[in-house]
Design an enzyme around this catalytic site. Sequence first.
Site, PDB file in Angstrom:
ATOM      1  CG  ASP A  21     -51.441  42.704  42.144  1.00 44.24           C
ATOM      2  OD1 ASP A  21     -51.781  43.517  43.028  1.00 44.24           O
ATOM      3  OD2 ASP A  21     -52.124  42.455  41.131  1.00 44.24           O
TER       4      ASP A  21
ATOM      5  CB  THR B 225     -41.344  30.945  26.703  1.00 47.55           C
ATOM      6  OG1 THR B 225     -40.965  29.701  27.305  1.00 47.55           O
ATOM      7  CG2 THR B 225     -40.237  31.424  25.792  1.00 47.55           C
TER       8      THR B 225
ATOM      9  CB  SER C 227     -48.296  36.315  30.891  1.00 46.51           C
ATOM     10  OG  SER C 227     -48.409  35.082  30.254  1.00 46.51           O
TER      11      SER C 227
ATOM     12  CE1 TYR D 283     -48.513  35.397  35.727  1.00 47.92           C
ATOM     13  CE2 TYR D 283     -47.815  34.128  37.633  1.00 47.92           C
ATOM     14  CZ  TYR D 283     -48.594  35.118  37.074  1.00 47.92           C
ATOM     15  OH  TYR D 283     -49.459  35.818  37.866  1.00 47.92           O
TER      16      TYR D 283
ATOM     17  CG  ASP E 106     -45.023  23.057  27.892  1.00 44.85           C
ATOM     18  OD1 ASP E 106     -44.186  22.260  27.450  1.00 44.85           O
ATOM     19  OD2 ASP E 106     -45.411  24.053  27.269  1.00 44.85           O
TER      20      ASP E 106
ATOM     21  NE  ARG F 116     -45.382  51.163  49.826  1.00 46.49           N
ATOM     22  CZ  ARG F 116     -44.184  51.613  50.188  1.00 46.49           C
ATOM     23  NH1 ARG F 116     -43.237  51.774  49.275  1.00 46.49           N
ATOM     24  NH2 ARG F 116     -43.945  51.908  51.443  1.00 46.49           N
TER      25      ARG F 116
HETATM   26  P1  NAP Z   1     -51.556  25.862  32.411  1.00 47.92           P
HETATM   27  O1  NAP Z   1     -52.574  26.813  32.934  1.00 47.92           O
HETATM   28  O2  NAP Z   1     -51.986  24.788  31.475  1.00 47.92           O
HETATM   29  O3  NAP Z   1     -50.319  26.670  31.774  1.00 47.92           O
HETATM   30  C1  NAP Z   1     -50.487  27.805  31.048  1.00 47.92           C
HETATM   31  C2  NAP Z   1     -49.831  27.674  29.680  1.00 47.92           C
HETATM   32  O4  NAP Z   1     -48.413  27.816  29.829  1.00 47.92           O
HETATM   33  C3  NAP Z   1     -50.073  26.339  28.985  1.00 47.92           C
HETATM   34  O5  NAP Z   1     -50.394  26.612  27.637  1.00 47.92           O
HETATM   35  C4  NAP Z   1     -48.733  25.648  29.113  1.00 47.92           C
HETATM   36  O6  NAP Z   1     -48.486  24.727  28.057  1.00 47.92           O
HETATM   37  C5  NAP Z   1     -47.787  26.836  28.984  1.00 47.92           C
HETATM   38  N1  NAP Z   1     -46.427  26.658  29.480  1.00 47.92           N
HETATM   39  C6  NAP Z   1     -45.984  25.986  30.576  1.00 47.92           C
HETATM   40  N2  NAP Z   1     -44.650  26.095  30.670  1.00 47.92           N
HETATM   41  C7  NAP Z   1     -44.238  26.842  29.611  1.00 47.92           C
HETATM   42  C8  NAP Z   1     -42.966  27.308  29.161  1.00 47.92           C
HETATM   43  N3  NAP Z   1     -41.862  27.041  29.839  1.00 47.92           N
HETATM   44  N4  NAP Z   1     -42.927  28.068  28.053  1.00 47.92           N
HETATM   45  C9  NAP Z   1     -44.046  28.373  27.362  1.00 47.92           C
HETATM   46  N5  NAP Z   1     -45.270  27.973  27.742  1.00 47.92           N
HETATM   47  C10 NAP Z   1     -45.359  27.212  28.849  1.00 47.92           C
HETATM   48  O7  NAP Z   1     -50.804  25.225  33.677  1.00 47.92           O
HETATM   49  P2  NAP Z   1     -49.631  24.191  33.626  1.00 47.92           P
HETATM   50  O8  NAP Z   1     -49.620  23.479  32.320  1.00 47.92           O
HETATM   51  O9  NAP Z   1     -49.702  23.428  34.885  1.00 47.92           O
HETATM   52  O10 NAP Z   1     -48.331  25.133  33.674  1.00 47.92           O
HETATM   53  C11 NAP Z   1     -47.958  25.839  34.814  1.00 47.92           C
HETATM   54  C12 NAP Z   1     -47.330  27.122  34.323  1.00 47.92           C
HETATM   55  O11 NAP Z   1     -48.340  27.987  33.859  1.00 47.92           O
HETATM   56  C13 NAP Z   1     -46.619  27.917  35.389  1.00 47.92           C
HETATM   57  O12 NAP Z   1     -45.315  27.455  35.613  1.00 47.92           O
HETATM   58  C14 NAP Z   1     -46.655  29.305  34.788  1.00 47.92           C
HETATM   59  O13 NAP Z   1     -45.501  29.570  34.022  1.00 47.92           O
HETATM   60  C15 NAP Z   1     -47.830  29.295  33.839  1.00 47.92           C
HETATM   61  N6  NAP Z   1     -48.811  30.285  34.268  1.00 47.92           N
HETATM   62  C16 NAP Z   1     -49.028  31.322  33.433  1.00 47.92           C
HETATM   63  C17 NAP Z   1     -49.876  32.340  33.806  1.00 47.92           C
HETATM   64  C18 NAP Z   1     -50.082  33.481  32.868  1.00 47.92           C
HETATM   65  O14 NAP Z   1     -49.492  33.454  31.786  1.00 47.92           O
HETATM   66  N7  NAP Z   1     -50.847  34.478  33.252  1.00 47.92           N
HETATM   67  C19 NAP Z   1     -50.530  32.304  35.035  1.00 47.92           C
HETATM   68  C20 NAP Z   1     -50.280  31.216  35.870  1.00 47.92           C
HETATM   69  C21 NAP Z   1     -49.401  30.215  35.466  1.00 47.92           C
HETATM   70  P3  NAP Z   1     -49.301  23.329  27.953  1.00 47.92           P
HETATM   71  O15 NAP Z   1     -50.629  23.721  27.396  1.00 47.92           O
HETATM   72  O16 NAP Z   1     -48.493  22.510  27.017  1.00 47.92           O
HETATM   73  O17 NAP Z   1     -49.414  22.736  29.345  1.00 47.92           O
END
Ligand code: NAP
EC number: 2.7.1.23
Length: 278
Positions: free
Chosen positions: A160, A171, A176, A173, A56, A158
């Site tokens: 983070d 689905t 989560s 961030y 993704d 107030r």
């Molecule tokens: P990453 O650290 O690899 O992403 C975290 C996970 O989110 C990966 O498993 C990614 O899938 C999955 N993902 C991305 N878009 C998704 C969607 N629309 N629905 C379900 N899962 C999804 O970083 P990245 O691949 O560059 O992705 C950036 C995204 O990570 C940000 O847009 C944010 O949504 C997410 N993120 C999540 C957290 C958290 O959950 N605590 C924190 C920061 C960012 P793949 O393994 O296929 O790449």
Amino acid sequence: MTQMNFTDKTTKVAIIANGKYQSKRVASKLFSALRDDDSFYLTKKNPDIVITIGGDGMLLSAFHMYEKHLDSVRFVGIHTGHLGFYTDYRDFEVDKLLDNLHSDKGEKVSYPILKVTLTLSDGRQLTSRALNEATVKRFEKTMVADVIINHVQFERFRGDGISVSTPTGSTAYNKSLGGAVLHPTIEALQLTEISSLNNRVFRTLGSSIIVPKKDKIEIIPKRLGSYILSIDNKTYTHRNIAKIEYEIDHRKISFVATPSHTSFWERVKDSFIGDCDS
Ligand code: NAP
Ligand code: MN
């Protein structure tokens, strides 16, 4: 260099792969097949179709590479071992993708994206677009910000930070953070809190809020200092933020509507539940 004779039927295709060995292998297979096929022309400039190979994250990067061309581009993703929420094909399905591209008639499936407008205290404005979400966080101290929804001063937050996600980003961030999963045919944004302070003195709603297309969300930080803004997989630091506005953009992201473009609920199930029988 070979001179190409374009016809209306020539589809311009860009292939974008991440650095993984498996992704490069898939890319080179696809590259050879499309290079030798008169129906397609490989180019990174103004493509009709962008094929991403990776996860993704790769699709998010490709979206930002072509975000100025969303009206003419359709995306299709191949995933090589990652979660692959946005990607319809597995790495062993390259032949199936090629078959589907041959019978493609230009159909698409489109999803809403988020427009973020940042206003700095000197009046400068910066606009970005997000496919998953935009977050704002403060790292020096507790973030204090007014949240305004459709011109209603809704709450003083107030905590983070705050995330605003698209339906397809629900689905990621957002999930989560305890937000709901939203079907992408519902044109709405979701505002989700990141560790809000809630006690007798300070109060926020606590649950995530789903805001319809017509309503704008505004966040007005109440303290000076540095804020971290994220737009999908990129982060930026800004000082002196006066206001951040969030709305659904007038453009959408489009995917190639092949038979392999799985239904949203199937994607959610495959990604988070798996086999129901076990
Ligand atoms: P990453 O650290 O690899 O992403 C975290 C996970 O989110 C990966 O498993 C990614 O899938 C999955 N993902 C991305 N878009 C998704 C969607 N629309 N629905 C379900 N899962 C999804 O970083 P990245 O691949 O560059 O992705 C950036 C995204 O990570 C940000 O847009 C944010 O949504 C997410 N993120 C999540 C957290 C958290 O959950 N605590 C924190 C920061 C960012 P793949 O393994 O296929 O790449
Ligand atoms: Mn990733």
